[in-house]
Design an enzyme around this catalytic site. Structure first.
Site, PDB file in Angstrom:
ATOM      1  N   THR A   1      76.304 -30.640   7.421  1.00  0.00           N
ATOM      2  CA  THR A   1      75.437 -31.458   5.995  1.00  0.00           C
ATOM      3  C   THR A   1      73.986 -32.133   6.481  1.00  0.00           C
ATOM      4  OG1 THR A   1      76.893 -30.902   4.974  1.00  0.00           O
ATOM      5  CG2 THR A   1      75.479 -32.097   3.887  1.00  0.00           C
ATOM      6  N   GLY A   2      74.545 -33.538   7.056  1.00  0.00           N
ATOM      7  CA  GLY A   2      73.724 -34.631   7.803  1.00  0.00           C
ATOM      8  C   GLY A   2      72.109 -34.090   8.888  1.00  0.00           C
TER       9      GLY A   2
ATOM     10  N   TRP B   1      71.271 -30.781   8.754  1.00  0.00           N
ATOM     11  CA  TRP B   1      70.751 -30.357   7.747  1.00  0.00           C
ATOM     12  C   TRP B   1      69.460 -30.950   7.465  1.00  0.00           C
ATOM     13  CZ3 TRP B   1      68.630 -30.032   3.437  1.00  0.00           C
ATOM     14  CH2 TRP B   1      68.215 -28.170   2.649  1.00  0.00           C
ATOM     15  N   HIS B   2      69.420 -32.610   6.717  1.00  0.00           N
ATOM     16  CA  HIS B   2      68.308 -33.200   6.397  1.00  0.00           C
ATOM     17  C   HIS B   2      67.524 -33.744   7.125  1.00  0.00           C
ATOM     18  CE1 HIS B   2      71.297 -32.626   2.653  1.00  0.00           C
ATOM     19  NE2 HIS B   2      70.197 -33.160   2.029  1.00  0.00           N
ATOM     20  N   GLY B   3      68.042 -33.539   8.892  1.00  0.00           N
ATOM     21  CA  GLY B   3      66.546 -34.434   9.770  1.00  0.00           C
ATOM     22  C   GLY B   3      67.706 -34.131  10.919  1.00  0.00           C
TER      23      GLY B   3
END
Lengths: 364, 465
Positions: B313-314, B316-318
């Site tokens: 998830t982390g 995925w954001h960058g």
């Protein structure tokens, strides 16, 4: 019914604005912001693939949007009066003045400017008999910002640092002569009729004598300064006054912007019809100007390296010299100045505002 | 192209809507596809070819998966879809991150590729994967029309900032959807609400965050004001984009899933993630967490599953370590809530809200940073480790200048305003609210347009997603 009416209204609004955007002829400049407006970009395969066409169109569509000045006023009014923001795009109003927040002191710029001034001094004034002076015109924020709770640059630290870095010149402190009323309310500049004492002091410190008697001439047109357009809020205009006397009226002013010298006026009235009325003083942005004074009592010459603040004080200072040369190294390379100016037997004054010293990398 | 821009609002959108409603039903998907490709190509045209390749490859693989169902080859084709789509994502988004870290660990001087990140790649990759995986799972039928599949993948309302719309959710609407004044007006209302959230609230808070970064006079209080305002900025920005997407979807006859549900009223971090970026959380749950075994595994495996999901998830954001830390930070909090103090938290009324806001604010400070070291510096500043005073003149000025916006943002991040409006709509004042609704929306559109025409601060926060 509400859904139907609402949908029709919004469909109409979008379509109508779309059509107006398409048919509205593009304007060249924004009078209130004093800048050229973006025009439709050239469309080519390269500009489309490189993204320049898209970014150019975004700027064009935004700049050319119908009723943009009115919308800017709506935004400013909403932001400051409804949302309670204390500034709009970093501009604020206090004590009847508009000013701009300038809270960052640039150490880099101070070093840059000091190095540049040193290079100029060594190049042109080494082994010469004239003296080199330096004076800084403080922004009106020095009086206005901190007192009214707005963020402000640490001017004390700024002056201390710039004096420390320019010990090779004689510094003339004019801060004590300036009050808020000495500046235009809607503009960044100082008022010529209010800086007679500053001119007297500068001349005195440089060993020149200037007249103290002037006729005050008021321009028959309201002056809306640079901040007026930027803040986009209703504000009372300034009046503009310029000073004359027999000596000033006898000046021979030569402008070298075109490469060859062309005679012109001290106060260029044509500029009153332009975007920036302050450009009336010595025609605004000019790389090189000479002012010859046929009534001079001595043979002294002065070269002023300057920004726009000098445009209004230079006619006053020029009374004390046979020839005064104004050089703006934002518009001409300092290395080329020697081709036009003879530095023999002349004094040099670096006269710059805090804003230009703190931000302008265009000085070369 | 940004929704919050003059070219989108007053050129692209009217032209698109005129074309969309002018053509017969059977051509509507083609209009969506054509305009969406133009929308995506705007400003960065080369990556439109990557998107077209993704559509074509997954269109063929979808058909092959369905054709080979039960033969074993379907698994091969779904793996191919995963490899192709995730490979493109990995190559364009994560290659340099892995190269940099590989060089750091091994000391080998491997050159970074400096590949520009295609906007929205994380969103459309997850969307297309939901299609091929669902076809493989036999949850949906493969799409016969490449135009319809293309319209789904490129659908401009949710292309660059979500929500992540699953194919199964819009499969029917891609074939047959209802258009009418009720849907259109609901969409317009939602779109303008989202646009106002983005332009008036998020961008104004963003100005304050920019001023914080630029300030030479930071203070501990200023760090906390920044943390709160950045959290609110990203909420209003992101949920504003989702509102705009959902609104535009409604105008076109689509019903996209809700993406935010007042996350700041949560009483635990677990609840926060049920209310924040719902489409991403549920995507990871259904396509990664549950296939990994979900909760029905031993404790060690469960920990592995949870931390894998939150690391992903982390990421995925960058592609930066601060995003990994940000994801794992939530992983740790969720594990703590699940196994240690979750029940206690439920009983601690009042405190649990403070707990959520505090931890979320810290998390978004980590999120906002450009690197791990900057993240640590910002968090350090919040706790007085940056050698700054408790309060500064700059802090006082900006707090005063943005006080009303902050108060309004806090209020609007709760359902209070929505509930008041809902109450008025049910009561005797319904007629009055109905009369005022359209003028209020028009006024909001005028104010938003004023901000955009002024060229005010208007950041795009999802360039790293």
């Amino acid at each position: 019914m509400k859904n139907k009416i609402g949908t029709i209204i919004f469909a109409f609004v979008l379509t109508f604005v779309f059509l107006v955007c398409l048919i509205k002829p593009p304007a060249d400049i924004s009078v209130s912001e004093r800048r050229p407006l973006a025009q439709m970009p050239d469309i080519s395969i390269e500009s489309v693939l490189g993204g320049k066409a898209a970014s150019g169109f975004e700027k064009y569509a935004t700049d050319q949007f119908p009723l943009r000045d009115t919308l800017r006023k709506i935004k400013a009014t909403f932001g400051m009066n409804i949302l309670g923001k204390k500034d709009n795009n970093k501009l604020f109003t206090a004590e009847g003045h508009i000013s701009k927040i300038d809270d960052d002191m640039s150490d880099y710029m101070i070093d840059y400017v000091a190095t540049l001034f040193k290079r100029i001094t060594e190049k042109y004034m080494k082994d010469k008999s004239g003296k080199v002076y330096f004076s800084v015109v403080p922004d009106k924020n020095i009086i206005l910002a901190d007192k009214n709770g707005y963020p402000s640059m640490d001017y004390e630290a700024f002056f201390e640092k710039i004096r420390e870095k320019t010990e090779f010149v004689e510094y003339i402190d004019i801060t004590g002569f300036l009050s808020l009323n000495d500046y235009y309310r809607t503009d960044t500049h100082w008022r010529q009729e209010k800086i007679v004492d500053v001119a007297q002091y500068l001349a005195e410190r440089m060993g020149a004598e200037i007249e103290g008697e002037y006729w005050e001439n008021t321009v028959n047109k309201p002056f809306y300064g640079v901040y007026y357009g930027q803040i986009a809020l209703p504000f009372e205009a300034d009046d503009m006054v310029y000073l004359t006397n027999d000596t000033i009226n006898s000046f021979i002013v030569t402008y070298y912007g075109s490469g060859k010298g062309e005679e012109g006026e001290v106060y260029n009235k044509k500029k009153l019809e332009g975007n920036d009325m302050y450009e009336m003083f010595l025609s605004g942005s000019e790389p090189l100007i000479t002012i010859e004074n046929p009534n001079a009592q001595n043979e002294g010459e002065l070269v002023i390296f300057r920004d726009s603040f000098a445009s209004s004080i230079a006619p006053l200072l020029a009374q004390g010299y046979k020839k005064t040369t104004l050089v703006d190294i934002r518009y001409m390379q300092s290395d080329l100045v020697g081709e036009y100016v003879d530095f023999e037997n002349c004094d040099v004054l670096f006269l710059y505002s805090t804003a230009v010293l703190n931000t302008s990398t265009s000085m070369k | 192209m940004l929704f919050s821009s003059i070219p989108f609002l007053y050129y692209f959108l009217p032209l698109f809507l005129i074309c969309y409603f002018a053509v017969p039903k059977k051509f509507k998907n083609a209009v969506i596809l054509a305009f969406s490709l133009f929308f995506y190509a705007w400003g960065e045209p080369k990556y439109v070819f990557l998107m077209i390749a993704t559509i074509v490859v997954n269109y063929i693989l979808g058909l092959l998966i369905e054709k080979c169902q039960g033969t074993g080859k379907d698994k091969l084709f779904v793996i191919l879809s995963l490899v192709f789509s995730l490979g493109a994502l990995g190559c364009f988004k994560y290659a340099d991150f892995f190269i940099e870290n590989f060089s750091l660990v091994t000391g080998l001087p491997v050159k970074v590729l400096n590949i520009a990140l295609p906007i929205g790649i994380s969103f459309y990759t997850f969307q297309i994967l939901s299609y091929t995986i669902d076809v493989y799972r036999n949850d949906v039928r493969a799409q016969r029309s490449i135009v319809a599949l293309g319209a789904y993948v490129t659908l401009f309302p949710q292309l660059i900032a979500g929500p992540i719309v699953r194919y199964s959710d819009v499969e029917k609407e891609l074939r047959e959807r209802h258009h009418g004044f009720d849907m259109a007006y609901a969409g317009i209302r939602r779109f303008i609400t989202g646009l106002s959230k983005k332009v008036i609230i998020a961008n104004t808070l963003g100005e304050l965050c920019e001023s914080f970064h630029a300030s030479d006079e930071k203070s501990v209080v200023f760090y906390w004001v920044f943390a709160l305002c950045y959290s609110l900025q990203i909420y209003f920005d992101f949920s504003g984009y989702s509102d705009m997407a959902i609104g535009l979807g409604k105008i076109l006859g689509f019903n996209f899933m809700e993406n935010f549900n007042y996350p700041f009223i949560s009483k635990s971090i677990t609840e926060f993630w049920r209310r924040w970026h719902i489409s991403l959380g549920s995507w990871f749950r259904d396509y990664v967490y549950i296939p990994m075994g979900g909760n029905r595994v031993g404790k060690t495996r469960l920990f592995i599953n949870i931390f894998t999901i939150w690391m992903l998830t982390g990421l995925w954001h960058g592609a930066e370590w601060n995003f990994v830390i940000w994801g794992l930070y939530f992983g740790v909090l969720l594990v703590l809530e699940k196994f240690i103090y979750g029940n206690l938290l439920t009983k601690a009324k009042g405190f649990n809200h403070i707990y959520v806001v505090f931890l979320v604010a810290v998390s978004f400070v980590i999120f906002s940073a450009g690197s791990f070291s900057e993240a640590m510096s910002l968090v350090g500043g919040m706790f007085g480790f940056n050698n700054v005073s408790l309060l500064s003149a700059d802090t006082v000025y900006y707090m005063k200048s943005y006080a009303l916006v902050m108060i309004f943002a806090v209020l609007a991040s709760t359902p209070v305003l929505k509930n008041i409006y809902g109450y008025l709509q049910k009561g005797r004042l319904k007629k009055v609210t109905d009369i005022f609704e359209v003028p209020v929306l028009l006024a909001l559109l005028l104010i938003v347009t004023a901000y955009l025409a002024d060229g005010s601060f208007n950041p795009f926060l999802y360039f790293r997603f």
